[in-house]
Design an enzyme around this catalytic site. Sequence first.
Site, mmCIF file in Angstrom:
data_model
loop_
_atom_site.group_PDB
_atom_site.id
_atom_site.type_symbol
_atom_site.label_atom_id
_atom_site.label_comp_id
_atom_site.label_asym_id
_atom_site.label_seq_id
_atom_site.Cartn_x
_atom_site.Cartn_y
_atom_site.Cartn_z
ATOM 1 N N TRP A 200 3.621 -6.545 -6.407
ATOM 2 C CA TRP A 200 3.624 -5.406 -5.503
ATOM 3 C C TRP A 200 3.894 -4.121 -6.291
ATOM 4 O O TRP A 200 4.784 -4.062 -7.119
ATOM 5 C CB TRP A 200 4.702 -5.592 -4.426
ATOM 6 C CG TRP A 200 4.820 -4.385 -3.542
ATOM 7 C CD1 TRP A 200 4.007 -4.043 -2.502
ATOM 8 C CD2 TRP A 200 5.788 -3.331 -3.654
ATOM 9 N NE1 TRP A 200 4.402 -2.841 -1.947
ATOM 10 C CE2 TRP A 200 5.499 -2.381 -2.641
ATOM 11 C CE3 TRP A 200 6.862 -3.092 -4.509
ATOM 12 C CZ2 TRP A 200 6.262 -1.223 -2.452
ATOM 13 C CZ3 TRP A 200 7.626 -1.940 -4.331
ATOM 14 C CH2 TRP A 200 7.326 -1.029 -3.311
ATOM 15 N N ASP A 367 0.567 6.220 11.125
ATOM 16 C CA ASP A 367 0.936 4.949 10.507
ATOM 17 C C ASP A 367 1.974 4.215 11.366
ATOM 18 O O ASP A 367 2.100 4.452 12.564
ATOM 19 C CB ASP A 367 1.441 5.200 9.073
ATOM 20 C CG ASP A 367 1.215 4.026 8.142
ATOM 21 O OD1 ASP A 367 1.993 3.063 8.198
ATOM 22 O OD2 ASP A 367 0.259 4.073 7.346
ATOM 23 N N ARG A 444 10.427 -9.359 5.101
ATOM 24 C CA ARG A 444 10.288 -7.994 5.659
ATOM 25 C C ARG A 444 10.616 -7.962 7.158
ATOM 26 O O ARG A 444 9.981 -7.244 7.920
ATOM 27 C CB ARG A 444 8.888 -7.452 5.385
ATOM 28 C CG ARG A 444 8.774 -5.933 5.414
ATOM 29 C CD ARG A 444 7.367 -5.471 5.060
ATOM 30 N NE ARG A 444 7.239 -4.015 5.151
ATOM 31 C CZ ARG A 444 6.816 -3.379 6.245
ATOM 32 N NH1 ARG A 444 6.501 -4.048 7.331
ATOM 33 N NH2 ARG A 444 6.700 -2.056 6.241
ATOM 34 N N LYS A 477 -6.235 1.338 9.920
ATOM 35 C CA LYS A 477 -5.636 0.774 8.711
ATOM 36 C C LYS A 477 -4.997 -0.554 9.112
ATOM 37 O O LYS A 477 -4.010 -0.585 9.847
ATOM 38 C CB LYS A 477 -4.583 1.715 8.127
ATOM 39 C CG LYS A 477 -3.936 1.189 6.845
ATOM 40 C CD LYS A 477 -2.915 2.179 6.304
ATOM 41 C CE LYS A 477 -2.242 1.658 5.040
ATOM 42 N NZ LYS A 477 -1.231 2.608 4.518
ATOM 43 N N TRP A 478 -5.585 -1.643 8.629
ATOM 44 C CA TRP A 478 -5.138 -3.005 8.965
ATOM 45 C C TRP A 478 -4.234 -3.487 7.846
ATOM 46 O O TRP A 478 -4.684 -3.751 6.749
ATOM 47 C CB TRP A 478 -6.355 -3.905 9.110
ATOM 48 C CG TRP A 478 -6.103 -5.344 9.428
ATOM 49 C CD1 TRP A 478 -5.132 -6.168 8.937
ATOM 50 C CD2 TRP A 478 -6.896 -6.166 10.300
ATOM 51 N NE1 TRP A 478 -5.255 -7.433 9.434
ATOM 52 C CE2 TRP A 478 -6.343 -7.466 10.286
ATOM 53 C CE3 TRP A 478 -8.031 -5.944 11.086
ATOM 54 C CZ2 TRP A 478 -6.879 -8.520 11.017
ATOM 55 C CZ3 TRP A 478 -8.562 -6.987 11.813
ATOM 56 C CH2 TRP A 478 -7.992 -8.264 11.783
ATOM 57 N N ASP A 479 -2.947 -3.609 8.149
ATOM 58 C CA ASP A 479 -1.965 -3.981 7.133
ATOM 59 C C ASP A 479 -1.561 -5.447 7.308
ATOM 60 O O ASP A 479 -1.765 -6.063 8.362
ATOM 61 C CB ASP A 479 -0.739 -3.073 7.249
ATOM 62 C CG ASP A 479 -0.026 -2.878 5.925
ATOM 63 O OD1 ASP A 479 -0.281 -3.654 4.984
ATOM 64 O OD2 ASP A 479 0.797 -1.949 5.825
ATOM 65 N N MET A 480 -0.976 -6.014 6.244
ATOM 66 C CA MET A 480 -0.466 -7.395 6.257
ATOM 67 C C MET A 480 0.624 -7.455 5.189
ATOM 68 O O MET A 480 0.336 -7.456 4.018
ATOM 69 C CB MET A 480 -1.599 -8.377 5.944
ATOM 70 C CG MET A 480 -1.261 -9.846 6.148
ATOM 71 S SD MET A 480 -0.322 -10.618 4.824
ATOM 72 C CE MET A 480 -1.496 -10.628 3.486
ATOM 73 N N ASN A 481 1.880 -7.495 5.629
ATOM 74 C CA ASN A 481 2.984 -7.198 4.722
ATOM 75 C C ASN A 481 3.820 -8.379 4.275
ATOM 76 O O ASN A 481 4.860 -8.168 3.650
ATOM 77 C CB ASN A 481 3.899 -6.147 5.356
ATOM 78 C CG ASN A 481 3.384 -4.744 5.137
ATOM 79 O OD1 ASN A 481 3.228 -4.310 4.000
ATOM 80 N ND2 ASN A 481 3.104 -4.035 6.207
ATOM 81 N N ASP A 549 0.645 0.256 -2.687
ATOM 82 C CA ASP A 549 1.660 1.128 -2.093
ATOM 83 C C ASP A 549 2.216 2.108 -3.119
ATOM 84 O O ASP A 549 2.867 3.085 -2.752
ATOM 85 C CB ASP A 549 2.808 0.288 -1.530
ATOM 86 C CG ASP A 549 2.453 -0.327 -0.184
ATOM 87 O OD1 ASP A 549 1.456 0.091 0.424
ATOM 88 O OD2 ASP A 549 3.182 -1.242 0.251
#
Length: 742
Positions: A200, A367, A444, A477-481, A549
């Site tokens: 990351w 966001d 997270r 914005k398609w996030d996956m954390n 990021d």
Amino acid sequence: MLIHVNEETKQFHLTNEKISYIFHVMKNGQLGHLHYGKRLHHREDFSHLQRYDNPTSASCHPYEQDPAFSLETSKQEYPSYGTSDFREPAVSIRRLNGSHVTNFQYHSYRLVEGKPALEGLPATYAEKDEAETLQIVLKDSLLDAELVLNYTIFKNYPVITRSVQLINHSEEAFYVERLMSASVDFEGKDFSMIHLSGAWSRERHVKERPLETGIQAVSSIRGASSHHHNPFLALKRPFTTEETGEAYGFNFVYSSNFLAQVEVDHYDVSRVTMGIHPFRFEWKLNGKETLQSPEVVMTYSAEGLNGMSQAFHNVYRTHLIKKQWREVERPILINNWEATYFDFDEEKLVNIATEAQKLGIELFVLDDGWFGKRDNDTSSLGDWWEDKAKLPNGLERVSQRVHEAGLQFGLWFEPEMISLRSELFQEHPEWAIQTPDREMTFGRNQFVLDFSRPEIVEYLYEKMAGIIQKTGISYIKWDMNRYITEAYSTQLIEDQQGEFFHRYILGVYRLYDKLTQAFPNVLFESCAGGGGRFDPALLHYAPQAWASDDTDAVERLKIQYGTSFAYPIYSIGSHVSAVPNHQTLRETPIETRAATAYFGTFGYELNPLELSEEEKEAVKQQISFYKEQRKLIRDGSFYRLKSPFQGNETSWAVVSQDQTEVLVGYYKVLATPTVKTNQTLRIQGLKLDAEYVVEGYDQTFYGDELTAIGLPLPVEFNGVNGNRAERGGDYQAQIFYLRQKQ
């Protein structure tokens, strides 16, 4: 004709002006590999390219009277295990009686114009006149099963794609333990392997190692292609550079667990295999069912690593990214995350958008933090409705006011996740991925939804589609954390749990597919904690991806340089952010931040209301410059000139297809003392006999001068030449624009 078939000798030759790929049917009915690489003249018989006269006392062989024929000493096309080849196979199947031996022999072939789609999977595409596809049918009579090997060769690019379809024609189930999408045996190990690794905030750093006897591999078993290893590897000859020499690239069109490896055997044959990682993979293939593998894109270059990368870039721009986004200028956006984090209301957002529009920005993106009761990252994922405490007038009103300010409006989603503190979890705790009777691992402050369950995909589609319709957003914005732990689905029976990871990502693709088909004019940008799922599969749905990021300009030099090995720069989300940088605390000039971010999809991660008047003027100029150059950045050929992994300087260039325009970026991270004043930068991709005008220079230069000698760089401060110095200090950045003289 791109595909030649000799039915008498059972040989197959895929070729265009740049490459040849040749294989044949061996005497045991299995496929033998003959050549992959530089284009060869077509001939009726290539059998001399593989000899079966290398018997050893230790080799096993299938024919009593022919000890020279052994699979251990043969280059193969799609090898299996257990009948004299002791290397890792491409396919492994377990029958109900526990047997693992298979014998897939040649049965027939089919020629298809263009390129068939892969059911349920993203893949490259082509019209009838753009590519040809060869389908080789192999059959195992005992299993009553069929393997269909798909080979597509593109007319205009040194690119071949491969995938595999396994069909169970019997009434009895069997278990697929390994189904690689591609396998290639190279003669010799005279290669270095290049891969893209990191973590990351430092994704896709370039790593290189010489091949040695044994296995060298990169992989992911995290449930995503990952920050740590990209589903890409390349082989290059020892003296190959960015400009010259042979290079082979392999990229897996898949977003979950993968394996990319090279096995060098005791005869120095190098076997490249790429596909779904066999660890914790087992697919129960019932009678009359079919299993389709994802696709591998393979490129060959005789013009160095830049040539390899440009082949990937070209085929992805024209045959992977969906047609409506291929030639569209992407909007310059501003994202509120680093400006506000979770602390915002309607007025703050609209004020940011209004100021951004004055600077020339075209899209405002809201966001994380707009939904449920999301005041921090401990709650509300899954509750996809606006937080009325923050936005009492609703998202529609925010969208309306942003549009009235003259900008498009976009939203952040993290649809694959669920929070413990959410209404969705209270209603459906069983939707979170978990193993019975085991504690759940936190990551997270969130868990992962079981996308292998169709009802979850449908639920999220309805929620997201409703928001798109009522707000008129033009960007997501398609996030996956976080990665997957306690991998298990309560909807799969005991002997299907090995299918979980693959079924999960098929669910992700299904949601992407439904949304992009229903809303084709909504621009999707993929994100996974930054660059944790930067792979070609998601480029099919989301033509740009948040590269990392980490927005620090110095770190982005390495991240964007490494990303360019496989992915077009117009797919790289690259923004100017505030300083001190939020990931490194480094302070770099705003000019340097922009000079790095230009080479991607340009945007900003800051609060424009906090900029000084001088900074606002600089931003206006940056945006104006990018708008002038973004067609060149989108359509041009990208050349890496100086590597940040090999020194203190980085450089790259974009050259228009007709070679009349060039945009060059040059960066020096740290100042050095006693530098020479006559520094030059060699540029690639130019017409050697053309004369170029360089913006800001009094004289012109011919292409051969710029290639062989280089462009004179502005004079650098060396401690004593202060009155003549044009640049100096840390974090230098120079942008050069060249055009052919009329």
